[in-house]
Write an enzyme that holds these catalytic residues in place. Sequence first.
Site, short mmCIF file in Angstrom:
data_model
loop_
_atom_site.label_atom_id
_atom_site.label_comp_id
_atom_site.label_asym_id
_atom_site.label_seq_id
_atom_site.Cartn_x
_atom_site.Cartn_y
_atom_site.Cartn_z
N LYS A 164 0.86 -1.18 0.00
CA LYS A 164 0.00 0.00 0.00
C LYS A 164 0.89 1.23 0.00
O LYS A 164 1.67 1.44 0.92
CB LYS A 164 -0.91 -0.03 1.22
CG LYS A 164 -2.11 0.88 1.05
CD LYS A 164 -3.19 0.56 2.05
CE LYS A 164 -2.95 1.27 3.34
NZ LYS A 164 -4.12 1.15 4.25
N LYS A 166 1.68 5.00 0.38
CA LYS A 166 1.15 6.20 1.01
C LYS A 166 1.45 7.39 0.10
O LYS A 166 2.62 7.64 -0.24
CB LYS A 166 1.79 6.39 2.38
CG LYS A 166 1.42 5.29 3.36
CD LYS A 166 -0.05 5.38 3.77
CE LYS A 166 -0.38 4.35 4.83
NZ LYS A 166 -1.74 4.55 5.37
N ASP A 195 -2.98 4.82 -0.66
CA ASP A 195 -3.69 5.43 0.48
C ASP A 195 -3.25 6.87 0.63
O ASP A 195 -2.09 7.15 0.93
CB ASP A 195 -3.38 4.63 1.76
CG ASP A 195 -4.17 5.14 2.97
OD1 ASP A 195 -4.99 6.08 2.80
OD2 ASP A 195 -3.98 4.59 4.07
N GLU A 221 -7.44 4.61 -1.22
CA GLU A 221 -8.01 4.81 0.12
C GLU A 221 -8.03 6.29 0.51
O GLU A 221 -7.05 7.01 0.29
CB GLU A 221 -7.15 3.99 1.10
CG GLU A 221 -7.67 3.94 2.51
CD GLU A 221 -6.86 2.95 3.37
OE1 GLU A 221 -6.32 1.97 2.83
OE2 GLU A 221 -6.76 3.20 4.58
N ASP A 246 -11.53 5.14 5.05
CA ASP A 246 -10.82 4.78 6.28
C ASP A 246 -11.19 5.81 7.35
O ASP A 246 -12.07 5.57 8.17
CB ASP A 246 -9.30 4.70 6.02
CG ASP A 246 -8.51 4.33 7.27
OD1 ASP A 246 -9.14 3.97 8.29
OD2 ASP A 246 -7.26 4.39 7.24
N LYS A 270 -10.73 -1.01 11.65
CA LYS A 270 -9.64 -1.04 12.64
C LYS A 270 -10.26 -1.03 14.03
O LYS A 270 -11.09 -0.17 14.32
CB LYS A 270 -8.78 0.23 12.52
CG LYS A 270 -8.18 0.48 11.16
CD LYS A 270 -7.41 1.80 11.11
CE LYS A 270 -6.76 1.97 9.75
NZ LYS A 270 -6.15 3.29 9.55
MG LIG Z 1 -5.64 4.49 5.77
#
Ligand SMILES: [Mg+2]
Length: 374
Positions: A164, A166, A195, A221, A246, A270
């Site tokens: 993933k 960033k 993300d 994301e 998220d 989460k």
């Molecule tokens: Mg995230």
Amino acid sequence: MSELRITGISVDLVRWPLKMKRRHGVGDIEGSMPGVIVKISTNAGIVGWGEASPWSVFTGTAEANASAIHLYMRPLVVGADPLKVSTLMRQIEKTIVGHTEGKAAVEMALLDIVGKHLGLPVAQLLGGYYRSEVPLSVSIANPDFEEDCNLAKALVADGVNIFKVKTGFSTHKEDLRRLEWLRANLPATVDLRVDYNQGLDPWNAIRHLKDVEAFRPTFIEQPVKREQRAAMAAITKAIDTPIMADESVFTPAEAIDMVRGEIADLVSIKIMKSGGIARAREIAAIAEAAGITAYGGTMFEGGLAIAAGLHMVAATPNISLGAEFYTSTFVMEVEVLKTPIVIDNGSTRVPTGAGLGVEVDEDNIRRISTAHFE
Ligand SMILES: [Mg+2]
């Protein structure tokens, strides 16, 4: 009736030393990261462990969560029957708002006790092992991109297939350069995700994301700020690549808003956002009913929080997009588990022992503790 009683809760405010820097859309991490470790004792000698993993720019602070547990949750729990997890969590919910990470820590410690008392792993208490291992997603979030590239190459050789990236913390051009490098240098079969951690502004988000789509990410994301729900909906409509919520979904009520507002195609779940496994699974259930597939996210979590997350993902069928359960192995310098989380051929293995199925190294907790309350 159970004679089991909680006799005490100790809380350690800790500072995890980190092996590497991390840079995300909303904030940078360098050197160390604060956290909280909770130990619940019982009259039967069974001990339950929990961890709160707050991040000040995302959920809250470790200091506030340690105080919330010590001053507000401990009086409700000491003397109570630890098997009454829902009753205790409801009382906690009525007594203190927010502090979702502290609530998650107390709930996982209670579930650890229940599992140890019954001789069952937490995943079994939640309905059983739908999966026994969870595909690992590793985040490319190091400001030293070269260091991340070397890590990614080594991990691919070890069987890791999900990364993933960033984005949104520097320039759009730099994000495209990083994605281009990863696509050119990692095997074509690698599952790349992106993300933004809320890093884009709505006015040009769609244009930027159309450029990013050229690199075939599996999903994108949280492109914009958590409260910019209309922009999330517009992006979800305009972009072919699935959009994941998220930061926009912490609570079951926000999950309902996500479904009603069609603000995302996917959701990251989460336990630190929702306030524990039970509420995280409410979000998973809302998503499932709406046909929304989920992903297992984390904060900067040590082994206890990751163990709890693994049990949840193991028992929740629609959290099927893998999970980022790597921080205790790759990011934290100190391991508090005597039985570290097992990463094997690109997957994290769900513990099988009673409770959380992990053993704690109390000496290592003392090493990173900066304050102890009981
Ligand atoms: Mg995230």
